[in-house]
Write a protein that holds these residues in place. Structure first.
Motif, PDB file in Angstrom:
ATOM      1  N   LEU A   1       0.824  -1.203   0.000  1.00  0.00           N
ATOM      2  CA  LEU A   1       0.000   0.000   0.000  1.00  0.00           C
ATOM      3  C   LEU A   1       0.862   1.258   0.000  1.00  0.00           C
ATOM      4  O   LEU A   1       0.622   2.197  -0.761  1.00  0.00           O
ATOM      5  N   ASN A   2       1.895   1.285   0.828  1.00  0.00           N
ATOM      6  CA  ASN A   2       2.793   2.438   0.878  1.00  0.00           C
ATOM      7  C   ASN A   2       3.513   2.647  -0.452  1.00  0.00           C
ATOM      8  O   ASN A   2       3.725   3.782  -0.875  1.00  0.00           O
ATOM      9  N   GLU A   3       3.901   1.551  -1.119  1.00  0.00           N
ATOM     10  CA  GLU A   3       4.565   1.669  -2.419  1.00  0.00           C
ATOM     11  C   GLU A   3       3.657   2.338  -3.450  1.00  0.00           C
ATOM     12  O   GLU A   3       4.121   3.085  -4.303  1.00  0.00           O
ATOM     13  N   ILE A   4       2.375   2.094  -3.364  1.00  0.00           N
ATOM     14  CA  ILE A   4       1.423   2.703  -4.296  1.00  0.00           C
ATOM     15  C   ILE A   4       1.121   4.140  -3.896  1.00  0.00           C
ATOM     16  O   ILE A   4       1.145   5.055  -4.724  1.00  0.00           O
ATOM     17  N   LEU A   5       0.827   4.373  -2.605  1.00  0.00           N
ATOM     18  CA  LEU A   5       0.421   5.698  -2.149  1.00  0.00           C
ATOM     19  C   LEU A   5       1.505   6.750  -2.343  1.00  0.00           C
ATOM     20  O   LEU A   5       1.206   7.914  -2.605  1.00  0.00           O
ATOM     21  N   VAL A   6       2.771   6.372  -2.243  1.00  0.00           N
ATOM     22  CA  VAL A   6       3.847   7.342  -2.377  1.00  0.00           C
ATOM     23  C   VAL A   6       3.921   7.904  -3.802  1.00  0.00           C
ATOM     24  O   VAL A   6       4.408   9.012  -4.008  1.00  0.00           O
ATOM     25  N   THR A   7       3.404   7.180  -4.781  1.00  0.00           N
ATOM     26  CA  THR A   7       3.479   7.631  -6.173  1.00  0.00           C
ATOM     27  C   THR A   7       2.320   8.539  -6.563  1.00  0.00           C
ATOM     28  O   THR A   7       2.349   9.115  -7.651  1.00  0.00           O
ATOM     29  N   LEU A   8       1.312   8.674  -5.716  1.00  0.00           N
ATOM     30  CA  LEU A   8       0.121   9.442  -6.080  1.00  0.00           C
ATOM     31  C   LEU A   8       0.353  10.942  -5.973  1.00  0.00           C
ATOM     32  O   LEU A   8       1.001  11.425  -5.066  1.00  0.00           O
TER      33      LEU A   8
END
Length: 77
Positions: free
Chosen positions: A31-38
């Motif tokens: 989840l953190n890997e995805i959220l950091v790119t937003l």
């Protein structure tokens, strides 16, 4: 006689089951890997009494922008 149908159970590999801790840690990392790119960032609300959280995602995700259909050509003629 029916080993060809059911296989040899002695050779079946053992599958290591994930513990609850491992599941939560893996999910948090993903989840953190995805959220950091937003951009813009998602709004995260934590509900301590329930032990839950919600994630309000942006209207459009970065990968969805690539999937939009091409704009129509409007030519008056």
């Amino acid at each position: 006689m029916l080993k060809f149908l059911f296989g040899n159970k002695a050779n079946a590999p053992e599958i290591k089951r994930e513990t609850q801790r491992e599941t939560v840690e893996r999910a948090q990392k993903e989840l953190n890997e995805i959220l950091v790119t937003l951009a813009p960032k998602a709004r995260i609300t934590i509900y301590p009494d329930e032990g839950t959280l919600t994630i309000d995602l942006p209207e459009q995700m970065p990968d969805e922008a690539k999937a939009l259909p091409a704009p129509e050509n409007k030519t008056d003629g």
